[in-house]
Design an enzyme around this catalytic site. Sequence first.
Site, PDB file in Angstrom:
ATOM      1  N   VAL A   1       0.951  -1.005  -0.034  1.00  0.00           N
ATOM      2  CA  VAL A   1      -0.017  -0.019   0.056  1.00  0.00           C
ATOM      3  C   VAL A   1       0.982   1.188  -0.008  1.00  0.00           C
ATOM      4  O   VAL A   1       1.546   1.461   0.858  1.00  0.00           O
ATOM      5  CB  VAL A   1      -0.923  -0.081   1.291  1.00  0.00           C
ATOM      6  CG1 VAL A   1      -1.700   1.246   1.215  1.00  0.00           C
ATOM      7  CG2 VAL A   1      -1.770  -1.286   1.088  1.00  0.00           C
ATOM      8  N   PRO A   2       1.350   1.793  -1.307  1.00  0.00           N
ATOM      9  CA  PRO A   2       2.274   2.719  -1.435  1.00  0.00           C
ATOM     10  C   PRO A   2       2.121   3.911  -0.483  1.00  0.00           C
ATOM     11  O   PRO A   2       1.946   5.151  -1.450  1.00  0.00           O
ATOM     12  CB  PRO A   2       2.014   2.987  -2.900  1.00  0.00           C
ATOM     13  CG  PRO A   2       0.785   2.901  -3.313  1.00  0.00           C
ATOM     14  CD  PRO A   2       0.052   1.741  -2.402  1.00  0.00           C
ATOM     15  N   CYS A   3       2.330   4.215   0.632  1.00  0.00           N
ATOM     16  CA  CYS A   3       2.328   5.234   1.318  1.00  0.00           C
ATOM     17  C   CYS A   3       3.702   6.244   1.127  1.00  0.00           C
ATOM     18  O   CYS A   3       3.639   7.546   1.346  1.00  0.00           O
ATOM     19  CB  CYS A   3       2.211   5.175   2.836  1.00  0.00           C
ATOM     20  SG  CYS A   3       3.473   4.003   3.336  1.00  0.00           S
ATOM     21  N   HIS A   4       4.728   5.295   0.563  1.00  0.00           N
ATOM     22  CA  HIS A   4       5.780   6.431   0.250  1.00  0.00           C
ATOM     23  C   HIS A   4       5.565   7.284  -0.861  1.00  0.00           C
ATOM     24  O   HIS A   4       6.334   8.092  -1.248  1.00  0.00           O
ATOM     25  CB  HIS A   4       7.077   5.282  -0.209  1.00  0.00           C
ATOM     26  CG  HIS A   4       6.723   4.389  -1.443  1.00  0.00           C
ATOM     27  ND1 HIS A   4       5.880   3.096  -1.348  1.00  0.00           N
ATOM     28  CD2 HIS A   4       6.828   4.347  -2.656  1.00  0.00           C
ATOM     29  CE1 HIS A   4       5.711   2.514  -2.468  1.00  0.00           C
ATOM     30  NE2 HIS A   4       6.443   3.269  -3.083  1.00  0.00           N
TER      31      HIS A   4
END
Length: 173
Positions: free
Chosen positions: A136-139
């Site tokens: 889950v690409p929080c970056h």
Amino acid sequence: MSTSSCTVQSRTDTPLGSVWLAASPTGLCGLWFDGQRHLPGQLTGPTAWPEAPQHPVLRAAAQQVQQYLQGTRTHFDLPLDLARGTAFQQAVWQALLRIPRGQTCSYGALARAIGRPQAVRAVGAAVGRNPLSVVVPCHRVLGQGGALTGYAGGLARKAALLHLEGWSAEVAA
């Protein structure tokens, strides 16, 4: 993060450091870098989830994370269990899944995307509590003006992930 008595875990080494993985009966429910903020207590100690490195979801997750970080995979194909967050957190995490690889957005844009434009700080807190780093690409969420800010796994990892995806400062929205 609430726990399920059926949650299992494993670890895998990656180019960005050791990663803890957790799976529930529904799917992958955790991916944390060693030393990351907000690690659940159930990873170690007397209340630790059982280790199950041969669990099919954990094996697939370990393989896909390795491939992603080596640049041979561009997306994840795993069942996900995001049910352990609040309804607000789940909305933020779902919105994170819609940010395409190689693109970024601001915390404000993410707040607007979930229909809560005044909740920028709450969105930031939910992003920080994302239990599935990388998947889950929080970056892909940046501060105002494209500033590289906030990542529970550390800014060096965030920069490495963004670089892997072809990020440059001018892409931030």
